[in-house]
Design an enzyme around this catalytic site. Structure first.
Site, PDB file in Angstrom:
ATOM      1  N   HIS A 246       1.400  -1.203   0.563  1.00  0.00           N
ATOM      2  CA  HIS A 246       0.193   0.279   0.058  1.00  0.00           C
ATOM      3  C   HIS A 246       1.144   1.130  -0.339  1.00  0.00           C
ATOM      4  O   HIS A 246       0.796   1.709  -0.788  1.00  0.00           O
ATOM      5  CB  HIS A 246      -1.351  -0.005   1.571  1.00  0.00           C
ATOM      6  CG  HIS A 246      -1.562  -0.816   1.993  1.00  0.00           C
ATOM      7  ND1 HIS A 246      -3.258  -1.447   0.561  1.00  0.00           N
ATOM      8  CD2 HIS A 246      -1.936  -2.022   2.565  1.00  0.00           C
ATOM      9  CE1 HIS A 246      -3.842  -2.330   0.826  1.00  0.00           C
ATOM     10  NE2 HIS A 246      -2.765  -2.742   2.322  1.00  0.00           N
TER      11      HIS A 246
HETATM   12  O1  RIB Z   1      -4.567   1.007   4.417  1.00  0.00           O
HETATM   13  C1  RIB Z   1      -3.759   0.653   3.943  1.00  0.00           C
HETATM   14  C2  RIB Z   1      -3.181   2.017   5.546  1.00  0.00           C
HETATM   15  O2  RIB Z   1      -4.255   1.793   6.189  1.00  0.00           O
HETATM   16  C3  RIB Z   1      -1.009   1.648   5.158  1.00  0.00           C
HETATM   17  O3  RIB Z   1      -0.694   3.129   5.022  1.00  0.00           O
HETATM   18  C4  RIB Z   1      -0.838   0.874   6.666  1.00  0.00           C
HETATM   19  O4  RIB Z   1       0.028   1.219   6.236  1.00  0.00           O
HETATM   20  C5  RIB Z   1      -2.166   1.334   6.833  1.00  0.00           C
HETATM   21  O5  RIB Z   1      -1.550   2.961   8.152  1.00  0.00           O
END
Ligand code: RIB
Ligand code: CA
Length: 319
Positions: A246
């Site tokens: 992500h």
């Molecule tokens: O949904 C993914 C996000 O939420 C990423 O930034 C992960 O680190 C959590 O913070």
């Protein structure tokens, strides 16, 4: 080779934040001017300590780290220790005591606009946690924040999917009011959401193969030791031994914007309590005659060049 792009990374480390910070700090295309941390995956104090641990594990001249908001604008807060470990570092933080670095005295919500002002239109803010610090900075110093070149944020999803509820992504769920403030700020915002980050899957096998060839040292040890639980969670959730990158994809979008295909969308985030909390809506902005005044248009990532991204990530992090 063009001059490296000055960036500030606002994060909630967190295991994919760890990978994203290493990518940013090792990329010759970026000049990481500062790191700020925000409560999200774990508490803001744990995030601050993890940011310092990550910087100490890297053989670099570290950027300053600023501690930010401990609470979202819209409590109750939700953490993600079940994904990242209660310590936010896969359960290995105890083995990485912070020895020499300290966080700066200034609050992140003051440091971010100050840095934007000092870079006069050139600074990119890459936000990879809940947007609480960014919203607080906009509220404290909108003129300073107007100097930002752009905001690239990991959050939401161009197709409305979620990973906390069926319709809400974690960063937007954790602080929906902050997400709304940022999207409505009028600043250039690019949203890198689950619809593309969940395509950017890195298999444990491929990651470990590249780590095996990496120079021995503290960073390799940390990457190998900390990330196990992140792959384990991904296996439990998806049945595949591969984790979604992500936060690294948001950083990669700042490094090489053409890795994601974006579309101008009129966006909003549901910030009222209840089942819709954190839900992002996005409608194509082209030719939207009856767009409500003050509507918020963001560039929303709708496609990703997966293999070129994974190559960039692995070559930069493990190269
Ligand atoms: O949904 C993914 C996000 O939420 C990423 O930034 C992960 O680190 C959590 O913070
Ligand atoms: Ca994060």
């Amino acid at each position: 080779m063009p001059d490296p792009k000055p960036v500030l990374i606002d994060a909630d480390p967190g295991l994919d934040d760890l990978l994203a910070l290493v990518l940013a700090l090792r990329s010759s295309a970026l000049d990481v001017r500062a790191v700020s941390v925000v409560a999200g995956n774990v508490s803001v104090d744990a995030c601050a300590a993890n940011a310092l641990r990550i910087l100490e594990a890297m053989d670099i001249d570290p950027p300053p780290v600023f501690r930010g908001c401990a609470e979202s604008l819209a409590p109750p807060v939700r953490r993600a220790g079940h994904v990242h470990g209660a310590d936010g570092l896969g359960g290995v933080a105890h083995a990485w005591p912070v020895r020499r670095l300290r966080v700066e005295k200034a609050h992140a919500a003051d440091a971010i606009p100050d840095l934007a002002r000092r870079h006069a239109g050139a600074l990119t803010l890459v936000a990879i946690g809940p947007l609480t610090n960014v919203a607080a900075a906009l509220q404290r110093d909108p003129e300073g924040m107007a100097n930002l070149r752009e905001i690239v944020a990991m959050g939401g999803s161009g197709d409305g999917r979620g990973n906390v509820t069926p319709r809400a992504e974690f960063n937007f769920y954790a602080d929906p009011q902050a997400a709304r403030i940022v999207i409505r700020s009028g600043l250039p915002v690019t949203l890198v959401g689950l619809n593309v980050t969940e395509q950017a899957l890195l298999s444990r096998k491929r990651f470990h193969r590249r780590l095996a060839a990496m120079q021995e040292g503290p960073l390799r040890q940390l990457l190998l030791g900390a990330t196990g639980p992140y792959f384990d969670f991904a296996m439990q959730r998806r049945g595949k031994d591969a984790c979604p990158l992500h936060d690294p994809l948001a950083v990669a979008a700042a490094i090489q914007p053409d890795l994601v295909q974006t579309r101008p969308m009129v966006c909003d985030v549901a910030d009222e309590p209840g089942a819709a909390r954190g839900m992002m809506t996005a409608q194509p902005a082209e030719g939207d005659p009856d767009r409500e005044p003050g509507a918020s248009v963001a560039q929303v990532a709708m496609g990703v060049a997966v293999e070129p991204f994974l190559d960039l990530f692995l070559n930069t992090v493990c190269g």
